[in-house]
Scaffold this motif. Sequence first.
Motif, PDB file in Angstrom:
ATOM      1  N   ALA A 784      -4.341   8.557   5.477  1.00 16.37           N
ATOM      2  CA  ALA A 784      -5.706   8.632   5.999  1.00 16.37           C
ATOM      3  C   ALA A 784      -5.999  10.006   6.579  1.00 16.37           C
ATOM      4  CB  ALA A 784      -5.922   7.551   7.055  1.00 16.37           C
ATOM      5  N   ALA A 785      -5.019  10.589   7.296  1.00 15.29           N
ATOM      6  CA  ALA A 785      -5.241  11.915   7.875  1.00 15.29           C
ATOM      7  C   ALA A 785      -5.405  12.959   6.781  1.00 15.29           C
ATOM      8  CB  ALA A 785      -4.080  12.283   8.793  1.00 15.29           C
ATOM      9  N   ALA A 786      -4.620  12.811   5.692  1.00 14.40           N
ATOM     10  CA  ALA A 786      -4.716  13.781   4.600  1.00 14.40           C
ATOM     11  C   ALA A 786      -6.077  13.715   3.908  1.00 14.40           C
ATOM     12  CB  ALA A 786      -3.597  13.535   3.583  1.00 14.40           C
ATOM     13  N   PHE A 787      -6.765  12.571   3.949  1.00 16.13           N
ATOM     14  CA  PHE A 787      -8.058  12.410   3.295  1.00 16.13           C
ATOM     15  C   PHE A 787      -9.222  12.500   4.277  1.00 16.13           C
ATOM     16  CE2 PHE A 787      -5.420  10.633  -0.081  1.00 16.13           C
ATOM     17  CZ  PHE A 787      -6.010  11.186  -1.199  1.00 16.13           C
ATOM     18  N   GLY A 788      -9.013  13.173   5.407  1.00 14.88           N
ATOM     19  CA  GLY A 788     -10.113  13.459   6.311  1.00 14.88           C
ATOM     20  C   GLY A 788     -10.650  12.242   7.031  1.00 14.88           C
ATOM     21  N   GLN A 789      -9.821  11.236   7.324  1.00 11.95           N
ATOM     22  CA  GLN A 789     -10.256  10.043   8.052  1.00 11.95           C
ATOM     23  C   GLN A 789      -9.330   9.809   9.250  1.00 11.95           C
ATOM     24  OE1 GLN A 789     -10.289   6.973   5.009  1.00 11.95           O
ATOM     25  NE2 GLN A 789     -12.418   7.405   4.515  1.00 11.95           N
ATOM     26  N   ALA A 824     -16.723   2.609   9.019  1.00  6.65           N
ATOM     27  CA  ALA A 824     -17.503   3.730   9.543  1.00  6.65           C
ATOM     28  C   ALA A 824     -16.971   5.082   9.103  1.00  6.65           C
ATOM     29  CB  ALA A 824     -17.519   3.662  11.078  1.00  6.65           C
ATOM     30  N   ALA A 825     -15.852   5.120   8.395  1.00  2.85           N
ATOM     31  CA  ALA A 825     -15.239   6.392   8.032  1.00  2.85           C
ATOM     32  C   ALA A 825     -16.057   7.093   6.942  1.00  2.85           C
ATOM     33  CB  ALA A 825     -13.815   6.156   7.541  1.00  2.85           C
ATOM     34  N   PRO A 826     -16.056   8.434   6.950  1.00  2.22           N
ATOM     35  CA  PRO A 826     -16.734   9.176   5.884  1.00  2.22           C
ATOM     36  C   PRO A 826     -15.986   9.038   4.567  1.00  2.22           C
ATOM     37  CG  PRO A 826     -15.498  10.662   7.284  1.00  2.22           C
ATOM     38  CD  PRO A 826     -15.423   9.313   7.935  1.00  2.22           C
ATOM     39  N   SER A 829     -11.790  12.713   1.419  1.00  5.18           N
ATOM     40  CA  SER A 829     -11.644  13.976   0.681  1.00  5.18           C
ATOM     41  C   SER A 829     -10.456  14.701   1.268  1.00  5.18           C
ATOM     42  CB  SER A 829     -12.900  14.839   0.817  1.00  5.18           C
ATOM     43  OG  SER A 829     -13.137  15.160   2.179  1.00  5.18           O
ATOM     44  N   LEU A 830      -9.662  15.310   0.424  1.00  5.03           N
ATOM     45  CA  LEU A 830      -8.455  15.991   0.890  1.00  5.03           C
ATOM     46  C   LEU A 830      -8.821  17.107   1.845  1.00  5.03           C
ATOM     47  CD1 LEU A 830      -6.317  16.077  -2.340  1.00  5.03           C
ATOM     48  CD2 LEU A 830      -5.821  14.851  -0.237  1.00  5.03           C
ATOM     49  N   VAL A 831      -8.121  17.117   3.002  1.00  6.36           N
ATOM     50  CA  VAL A 831      -8.416  18.108   4.034  1.00  6.36           C
ATOM     51  C   VAL A 831      -7.836  19.452   3.629  1.00  6.36           C
ATOM     52  CG1 VAL A 831      -8.072  18.671   6.449  1.00  6.36           C
ATOM     53  CG2 VAL A 831      -8.389  16.303   5.762  1.00  6.36           C
ATOM     54  N   GLY A 832      -8.612  20.518   3.832  1.00  5.32           N
ATOM     55  CA  GLY A 832      -8.126  21.849   3.514  1.00  5.32           C
ATOM     56  C   GLY A 832      -7.688  22.605   4.718  1.00  5.32           C
TER      57      GLY A 832
END
Length: 832
Positions: A784-789, A824-826, A829-832
Amino acid sequence: MTLATGFRRTGRAVLTVLALLCLLAIAVLVREVVKELKFLSSASSDNVHWTLSQAEVEFLEFRNAVNWARTAPETPLSSVIVEFDVFYSRTSTLANGSLYSSLREDPAFDAPLTEVRDRLNAMIPLIDGPRDELRANLDDLAAQADEMRVLVRKIATTGLQHFALESDELRTSVAVTLLRLAVLTGLLLLALAALLMHARRTAQQTEKRGKELAIAYARLNTILNTSLDAVVVTDTTGRIQNFNPAAERIFDCRLKDVRGKRVGDIIVPEHLRDAHEAGMARFAADGEHRVIGQGRVKLEAMRSNGETFPVELAIETAHAGDEQLMVAFLRDISHRLAAENELVQARDKALAGEQAKAEFLAMMTHEIRTPLNGILGNLSLMEDTKLSSDQSRYMRNMKISGELLMRHVDAVLDVARFESGADKAQEDVTHLGHLFQDIVDSQTSAAHAHGNALQWGWVGTPEEWVEVDSSRLQQILLNLVGNAIKFTREGRISIEAEVIEQGEPAKIEIRVSDTGSGIAEGDLARIFEDFQTVSHQVSDSVGGTGLGLGIVRRFVQAMDGVIGVESTLGEGSTFWLRIPVLPVERPVEDSGAGPESEAPSDLEILLVEDNDINMQLAYEVLVGMGHHVTEARNGQEAVDITAKRPFDLILMDIRMPVMDGLTATKMIREGDGPNWNAPIVAFSANVLPEAKDRFAAAGMSDFLGKPLQRTELAQIIVRFCAGRDRRVKLDGATPLLVEQKESPMEKLRNRYMSETSSLFEWLAGLPEDTHAIADRAHQIAGSAAAFGQPGVREALLLVEQAAEAGDREDLVVAISEAQAAWKAAPEPSLVG
C-alpha cells in the motif's frame, strides 16, 4: 619493725607453712601410690596365675569325663559336653583376653594354644552333634585329649614363667618410678620456691594490668556506646546481656526493658523465629553454628512496633571468665537496599530500552525498506522503457531521492552501530563534484519550494577524485543541506569545498552556508547533541526530532574529521567540516557494462518471497536478465521444491508465513536433496549487522538487501555462478521471457488492486484464524505504501497488531477503519 617488714615476715611464714603442707601431701601421695601399685600388681598376677592353672585343671576334668563315659556306658554324655564347653571357654579367655595379649606374643605360648584351639574347634561338630555319634567316638576323643595334655601343660608352664618375669620387671619399674617421683618431688619443691618468688612479681604486674584493663574496658564501652551499628550481647541461651545505644535506637528498645529477655522475642521477626530457635538449639547441643564467624549475612530484623527491615548481621563468640557469650553486630541497610533496588530498576529499564530500540530498528528496517523496494525496483524497471528527456530527468531525480531516503534509513541504524562499536568505514573512489551535484539535484525541488537558490562550487584548486567514505559524506551533506533548506525562506544556500592541506592524505573543508534564521549563541554548544532543537519562530513551525546533527557529528568523527558551526541569529549559519581524503587518479573506465555484462544467463533461480509486489519486481528483473525463475511463497514451499530438482541460485526471503527463511535454509542444508550445497542468498530488508550474522549462522551464503538493485544482483550471480560448472543443464533451451501485454507498472497496479479487494472481502467475514489475518494484512500493508496509499498501510498495520494481540473487539474496529481507509484512498500509483 615497720609495717612493711611485718607483712613480709608474715608472708614468709605463710609460704613456709604452705611448703610443709606440700611436703606432707607429697609423702602421703607417694605412700598411697606405692600401696596401690602393689595391690594392683598382686591382684593382676594372682588372677593370671589362677586362670592358667585353672585351664589345666579344666582340661583334666574334660579328659576324666571322656574316660568315665568310655568305661561306664550308662553314664550320661552331658558331663562330657559341659566340661568341653568350660575348657573351651577357658582357652578362649587365654586366646582373646587383654591380660594375655603380651603372653600371646611369645611363640612358646601362642603355638600350643593355637594348636589346642584348632583341636577343640575340630571337636565342636562331634560335641554338638548327635549323642550316639559322640558315644561312638569317645575312644578317638580320649586319644586326642591325651595328645593335648602335653600342649596344655606347656601352655600353663610357659604362661606362669612369662608372668613371673613380667612381675619382676613390674616391681623393678615401680621402684624406678618411685625414685623418679622422689627426684621430681625435690625438683617440685625447688620450683615451688621459685614460683613463690615469682608470684610476688606477678602480683605486682597483675595489679598494673588490672589498671590497664580497666582503662581498655572504659574505652571499649565508649566505642560500643558511640557505634552506629547495633551491638547485642547474649548468653548461649539467647538471653540479652547488653544492648548498646545504637541497638536501642535501631530497634526502639531500652536496655533496662530487654535485659534478660530472649533475643528472638525482641528482634527476630515471627517468620524467622523457628529457624532462630533451631540454630540456638543446635549450638547448645553440639556447638554447631552456621552463622557465627561467617562474616556479614543479610537477614531481616524486627523493631519493637513489629516492623521488619533488612539488616547485615555478624555474630562472634566471646568469653567472660567461664561464661561463653555471643556478640551480634547488626547494621540497618534499608536505605542502601532501596538505593540498590533503584539502580537495578534503572539498569533493567535501560536494558529494556536497548532491547526495544533494537526491535524497533529491525522492524523499521523491514517496514520502510519494503515500500522503498517497490519504489526503487519500479524505477529500475522504468529505466528500461522508452522515456522522454523530461521523464528521464524526473525519474533520475526520484531515484536519487529514493536512494538518499534509503541512506537516511541506514543513517538511523548507524546510530546503533556507532554506539556498539560495530560500524566500519567503507571507503571507495569518488568524484566529489558528482557527489555535490547529486546532492544539489535531489534537493533543488525542496529549496525552490521555500523560494531558495541552491548551488555549489570549489574554492581554489579542486580535488576531484578521492578515496573517501562517500555514503557517509553524502549523508552528512544531505542533513546539512536539508537543515539549511528547512530554516531558510527566500534566501540562498551554498556548498563550498576547499583543499586546506595538500598531501596524502589531503584535508578538505566543506562549508554549507545559508541566509536563514540563524542560531542563538546559547544554542551553539548543544546543537550537535541528540534530540536537541532550537526554539524560535521558523524552527517551531517546521518541527523535527533533533537527531540529524547528532548523526552528522558521529559520521564526521568516524571519518577522523571535525565539525563546527558559526551563526548569527537572524542572518544565517555556516556549518563546516574538515575531513581527510586520499587523492587518487581518475579510474580507468571499464570496457564492459560492469558485473551485469559478466553475469551468466539461462540460470535456474528459485525466488522465495511472500510479498507479491516484491516477488513481481524481482521476477521481472531476473527474467529481464535472461534467467529461468521458479516462485515459492514461503519456506515450506521452497523446501518441497528444492527436494525435487536442482537450482543454480536460491534467493530466500526471511520473514514469511508457514516457515521462515532461516528454518527453510537449515532444512535444505541438512537434507539430502540436490540443493544441499547450492548458494542460498538472504533476500531481506533487514540490514542490521547482527541480522546478517544470524543469516550466515543459519547456512546462508550471502546477503542481498531490499530494494533489489540490478548491480548488486549481478555481483551475487557473478560471485556464485560465473566461471563454475552449471548445476542445471538446459540442453539449449531458450530463456523464459515474460509476455508483456501490459506495462509492468500497470500489471503491478492491477495485481495490487485485486489482492487488496480480495483481502477486504475476506476480512468482511471476520475469519477465526488471527495469524492468517496478521500475515495477509502485513503483506498488503507493505504494498500500500509503494502505491501511494499510506492511510491504507497504517490501517492494515493496526489490523495486524490487533490480530497478533488476539483481541477480537479491537480487531473488529481495526478492520472497519481499514475498510473505510480503503474506500477513501486515492487511486493507486507507484510512488516516485
